[in-house]
Enzyme design. Structure first.
Site, short mmCIF file in Angstrom:
data_model
loop_
_atom_site.label_atom_id
_atom_site.label_comp_id
_atom_site.label_asym_id
_atom_site.label_seq_id
_atom_site.Cartn_x
_atom_site.Cartn_y
_atom_site.Cartn_z
CG HIS A 111 35.05 4.69 51.27
ND1 HIS A 111 35.28 3.78 52.26
CD2 HIS A 111 34.91 3.97 50.13
CE1 HIS A 111 35.30 2.56 51.77
NE2 HIS A 111 35.08 2.64 50.46
CE LYS A 129 34.06 -5.70 48.33
NZ LYS A 129 34.10 -4.23 48.34
NE ARG A 181 40.81 1.24 45.71
CZ ARG A 181 40.36 0.17 46.33
NH1 ARG A 181 40.48 0.06 47.63
NH2 ARG A 181 39.79 -0.81 45.66
O1 PNS Z 1 32.28 -0.86 47.66
P1 PNS Z 1 31.97 -1.91 46.63
O2 PNS Z 1 31.80 -3.27 47.30
O3 PNS Z 1 32.97 -1.95 45.52
O4 PNS Z 1 30.56 -1.51 46.00
C1 PNS Z 1 29.92 -2.34 45.05
C2 PNS Z 1 28.42 -2.02 44.99
C3 PNS Z 1 27.80 -2.23 46.36
C4 PNS Z 1 28.25 -0.57 44.56
C5 PNS Z 1 27.76 -2.98 43.93
O5 PNS Z 1 27.99 -4.30 44.31
C6 PNS Z 1 26.26 -2.70 43.78
O6 PNS Z 1 25.89 -1.76 43.13
N1 PNS Z 1 25.43 -3.54 44.42
C7 PNS Z 1 23.98 -3.41 44.38
C8 PNS Z 1 23.38 -4.40 43.38
C9 PNS Z 1 23.48 -3.88 41.96
O7 PNS Z 1 22.95 -2.85 41.61
N2 PNS Z 1 24.19 -4.63 41.10
C10 PNS Z 1 24.35 -4.25 39.69
C11 PNS Z 1 25.64 -3.52 39.43
S1 PNS Z 1 27.02 -4.60 39.71
#
Ligand code: PNS
Length: 163
Positions: free
Chosen positions: A18, A42, A91
């Site tokens: 990250h 998660k 990745r």
């Molecule tokens: O590190 P990650 O878990 O791959 O990140 C995923 C994340 C947190 C960026 C995604 O789940 C997110 O954007 N969550 C907030 C809710 C949202 O906006 N959802 C719509 C897009 S999936």
């Protein structure tokens, strides 16, 4: 026009993978907001505040990086910061479908915000927060995978869980 990007994630916890993306992103964008968001799929080990504190600690030397926590949609957060870009790391091919799904959903929700991908440094192409937690649980050496503040936080978390 200032180029503002949002770098979203679960960051449970932040890894060198990250950090590599954040540092390189900070060279391209004027401001990068690193935001801890909830991923519905998660179950995090660290609280959002703990994750945010760790990111703050390991990015404190990058002046144009700001760290935040947000409950809600990523696009709403990006709009609130006037960001026109979402920055994500890629990745391997295995990330592609998941990222395409998130990107397409975000574009449907807000067509004026573009998602930009940066290939993770080869050195970190295997690295994920999940794999770090998996090995940290068994006291493996993770010093090459996460900054020392994160290593300490993981050791402390697993120590408290087993004692
Ligand atoms: O590190 P990650 O878990 O791959 O990140 C995923 C994340 C947190 C960026 C995604 O789940 C997110 O954007 N969550 C907030 C809710 C949202 O906006 N959802 C719509 C897009 S999936």
């Amino acid at each position: 026009m200032t180029a503002i990007a949002v770098c979203p994630g679960s960051f449970d916890p932040i890894t060198y993978g990250h950090l590599d993306i954040i540092k390189r992103g900070a060279k391209v964008f004027d401001t990068v907001y690193v935001v801890v968001l909830n991923n519905a799929a998660k179950n995090p080990l660290f609280t959002a505040k703990e994750r945010c504190d760790l990111i703050e600690e390991v990015t404190k030397d990058i002046p144009n990086v700001k760290v935040d926590v947000f409950q809600g949609l990523l696009v709403d957060y990006a709009r609130s910061k006037n960001a026109k870009a979402i920055l994500r790391g890629l990745r391997a091919v295995s990330d592609f479908e998941y990222e395409m799904q998130i990107t397409s959903m975000n574009r449907l929700l807000e067509e004026n915000i573009e998602t930009f991908f940066m290939m993770t440094n080869n050195q970190y192409s295997f690295l994920s927060s999940s794999i770090v937690k998996e090995v940290a649980k068994y006291r493996a050496d993770i010093s090459e995978l996460v900054p020392s503040a994160v290593e300490k936080a993981l050791i402390s978390k697993f120590h408290h869980m087993t004692s």
